[in-house]
Write an enzyme that holds these catalytic residues in place. Structure first.
Site, PDB file in Angstrom:
ATOM      1  CG  HIS A   1      46.864 -14.061  97.868  1.00 41.42           C
ATOM      2  ND1 HIS A   1      46.881 -13.343  99.043  1.00 41.42           N
ATOM      3  CD2 HIS A   1      46.823 -13.148  96.864  1.00 41.42           C
ATOM      4  CE1 HIS A   1      46.865 -12.048  98.761  1.00 41.42           C
ATOM      5  NE2 HIS A   1      46.830 -11.895  97.448  1.00 41.42           N
TER       6      HIS A   1
ATOM      7  CE  LYS B   1      50.988 -13.345  97.667  1.00 43.21           C
ATOM      8  NZ  LYS B   1      51.754 -12.719  96.587  1.00 43.21           N
TER       9      LYS B   1
HETATM   10  P1  NAD Z   1      53.649 -16.229  88.102  1.00 42.04           P
HETATM   11  O1  NAD Z   1      54.508 -17.198  88.827  1.00 42.04           O
HETATM   12  O2  NAD Z   1      52.394 -16.706  87.454  1.00 42.04           O
HETATM   13  O3  NAD Z   1      54.498 -15.454  86.985  1.00 42.04           O
HETATM   14  C1  NAD Z   1      55.786 -14.978  87.163  1.00 42.04           C
HETATM   15  C2  NAD Z   1      56.507 -15.038  85.821  1.00 42.04           C
HETATM   16  O4  NAD Z   1      57.769 -14.396  85.970  1.00 42.04           O
HETATM   17  C3  NAD Z   1      56.788 -16.487  85.368  1.00 42.04           C
HETATM   18  O5  NAD Z   1      56.399 -16.650  84.000  1.00 42.04           O
HETATM   19  C4  NAD Z   1      58.295 -16.626  85.563  1.00 42.04           C
HETATM   20  O6  NAD Z   1      58.888 -17.517  84.604  1.00 42.04           O
HETATM   21  C5  NAD Z   1      58.755 -15.189  85.336  1.00 42.04           C
HETATM   22  N1  NAD Z   1      60.067 -14.898  85.919  1.00 42.04           N
HETATM   23  C6  NAD Z   1      60.597 -15.339  87.073  1.00 42.04           C
HETATM   24  N2  NAD Z   1      61.842 -14.870  87.236  1.00 42.04           N
HETATM   25  C7  NAD Z   1      62.113 -14.108  86.158  1.00 42.04           C
HETATM   26  C8  NAD Z   1      63.234 -13.363  85.736  1.00 42.04           C
HETATM   27  N3  NAD Z   1      64.351 -13.316  86.476  1.00 42.04           N
HETATM   28  N4  NAD Z   1      63.158 -12.677  84.570  1.00 42.04           N
HETATM   29  C9  NAD Z   1      62.044 -12.730  83.795  1.00 42.04           C
HETATM   30  N5  NAD Z   1      60.960 -13.439  84.132  1.00 42.04           N
HETATM   31  C10 NAD Z   1      60.984 -14.123  85.300  1.00 42.04           C
HETATM   32  O7  NAD Z   1      53.310 -15.094  89.191  1.00 42.04           O
HETATM   33  P2  NAD Z   1      52.151 -13.993  89.158  1.00 42.04           P
HETATM   34  O8  NAD Z   1      50.961 -14.514  89.892  1.00 42.04           O
HETATM   35  O9  NAD Z   1      51.994 -13.439  87.772  1.00 42.04           O
HETATM   36  O10 NAD Z   1      52.796 -12.908  90.131  1.00 42.04           O
HETATM   37  C11 NAD Z   1      54.058 -12.320  89.828  1.00 42.04           C
HETATM   38  C12 NAD Z   1      54.414 -11.324  90.922  1.00 42.04           C
HETATM   39  O11 NAD Z   1      53.476 -10.245  90.930  1.00 42.04           O
HETATM   40  C13 NAD Z   1      54.392 -11.905  92.339  1.00 42.04           C
HETATM   41  O12 NAD Z   1      55.440 -11.315  93.085  1.00 42.04           O
HETATM   42  C14 NAD Z   1      53.048 -11.471  92.880  1.00 42.04           C
HETATM   43  O13 NAD Z   1      53.012 -11.377  94.280  1.00 42.04           O
HETATM   44  C15 NAD Z   1      52.930 -10.112  92.243  1.00 42.04           C
HETATM   45  N6  NAD Z   1      51.558  -9.587  92.103  1.00 42.04           N
HETATM   46  C16 NAD Z   1      51.396  -8.259  92.311  1.00 42.04           C
HETATM   47  C17 NAD Z   1      50.166  -7.672  92.114  1.00 42.04           C
HETATM   48  C18 NAD Z   1      50.036  -6.174  92.272  1.00 42.04           C
HETATM   49  O14 NAD Z   1      48.935  -5.614  92.061  1.00 42.04           O
HETATM   50  N7  NAD Z   1      51.126  -5.474  92.587  1.00 42.04           N
HETATM   51  C19 NAD Z   1      49.069  -8.441  91.707  1.00 42.04           C
HETATM   52  C20 NAD Z   1      49.266  -9.812  91.502  1.00 42.04           C
HETATM   53  C21 NAD Z   1      50.532 -10.375  91.678  1.00 42.04           C
END
Ligand code: NAD
Length: 249
Positions: free
Chosen positions: A136, A140
């Site tokens: 990744h 991440k």
């Molecule tokens: P990112 O860091 O770009 O975004 C996360 C966002 O969540 C940020 O804007 C942050 O400020 C916000 N955030 C953090 N804590 C919060 C809270 N308590 N309340 C509200 N907002 C909050 O991360 P990303 O790449 O978008 O990934 C987010 C999550 O999704 C990770 O856990 C990642 O592993 C997961 N993910 C899952 C899939 C899937 O298909 N299930 C795909 C991609 C990413």
């Protein structure tokens, strides 16, 4: 299925996935975005206007959100990964009151990979050493990825064992010969890789590799939006993307 639009709140709306979800949902005639919520916002301000909450934020946010969704009778789609055992229990507790789809990966291709991994492990059995390698982007936060963990869980289930007991994360030093039955887990980080996963099955004389590569977050976002449409009509329970896609083993 209802012809009414699903009213959706995106939690983690300023993140990489949040941006993709907002962009794709705006193009979907069956969805209406009520609000995006990120750090510093209060979901209680908007939850009344929503049918479904979609969360891609941080694992520490999920249990509180699941509790609030259960109290308000709103369906929930969880894409966040890296939950602790306690956080998983909290999600399960909320799912007794509301329908929840929780998936480490919403892409159709990865869900097919889950399915194929189960079949391959069942056919190949213990003679084939099993290792999961994922890569990744450098930003991440958790490792191994939720998808790699799920692949490891599928391999462990096929061997009649428990993931936490069988998984070995990385190798260093005089580790000795590879024992049978363990599941090797390896996490690579770098650049802007959206998500690569390979399951290796290696025996004397041959090996098989099952690989999925994601090249855009849109594949996860469109799957999560599909799950959001689907979950509204379900009874309380904890569902996977395999349920949404009808891809049960
Ligand atoms: P990112 O860091 O770009 O975004 C996360 C966002 O969540 C940020 O804007 C942050 O400020 C916000 N955030 C953090 N804590 C919060 C809270 N308590 N309340 C509200 N907002 C909050 O991360 P990303 O790449 O978008 O990934 C987010 C999550 O999704 C990770 O856990 C990642 O592993 C997961 N993910 C899952 C899939 C899937 O298909 N299930 C795909 C991609 C990413």
């Amino acid at each position: 299925m209802s012809m009414e639009k699903s009213r959706v709140v995106i939690v983690g709306s300023k993140g990489r996935m949040g941006e993709a979800l907002l962009r794709l949902a705006a193009q979907d005639p069956n969805l209406e975005i009520v609000a995006g919520v990120d750090r510093g916002d209060n979901v209680l301000d908007v939850i009344g206007r929503a049918d479904v909450l979609i969360e891609f934020a941080h694992h520490s946010a999920t249990d509180g959100l699941a509790k609030i969704a259960a109290e308000h009778g709103k369906a929930l789609v969880i894409g966040t990964t890296g939950h602790t055992a306690e956080e998983r229990e909290a999600i399960e507790a909320a799912s007794r009151r509301i329908p929840i789809v929780c998936a480490p990966n919403f892409s159709i291709g990865v869900n097919l990979l889950f399915y194929l991994t189960r079949i391959a492990a069942g056919i190949l059995g213990e003679e084939y050493d099993q290792e999961v390698v994922e890569m990744h982007h450098r930003k991440k936060l958790d490792a191994p990825s939720g998808t790699a963990r799920r692949l490891g869980e599928i391999l462990a289930e096929s061997a009649g064992g428990d993931y936490d007991e069988l998984a070995r994360h990385g190798r260093q030093g005089e580790v000795g010969a590879r024992p049978k039955k363990i599941i090797g887990m390896h996490a690579l980080r770098g650049g802007d890789v959206v998500g690569d996963h390979t399951v290796h099955f290696a025996a004397t004389g041959e090996r098989i590799e099952l690989t999925h590569r994601a090249s855009s977050r849109d594949t996860f976002a469109s799957g999560a939006l599909r799950a959001a449409q689907w979950v509204r009509a379900q009874k309380p329970g904890l569902y996977s993307m395999q349920d949404v896609l009808g891809l049960k083993r």
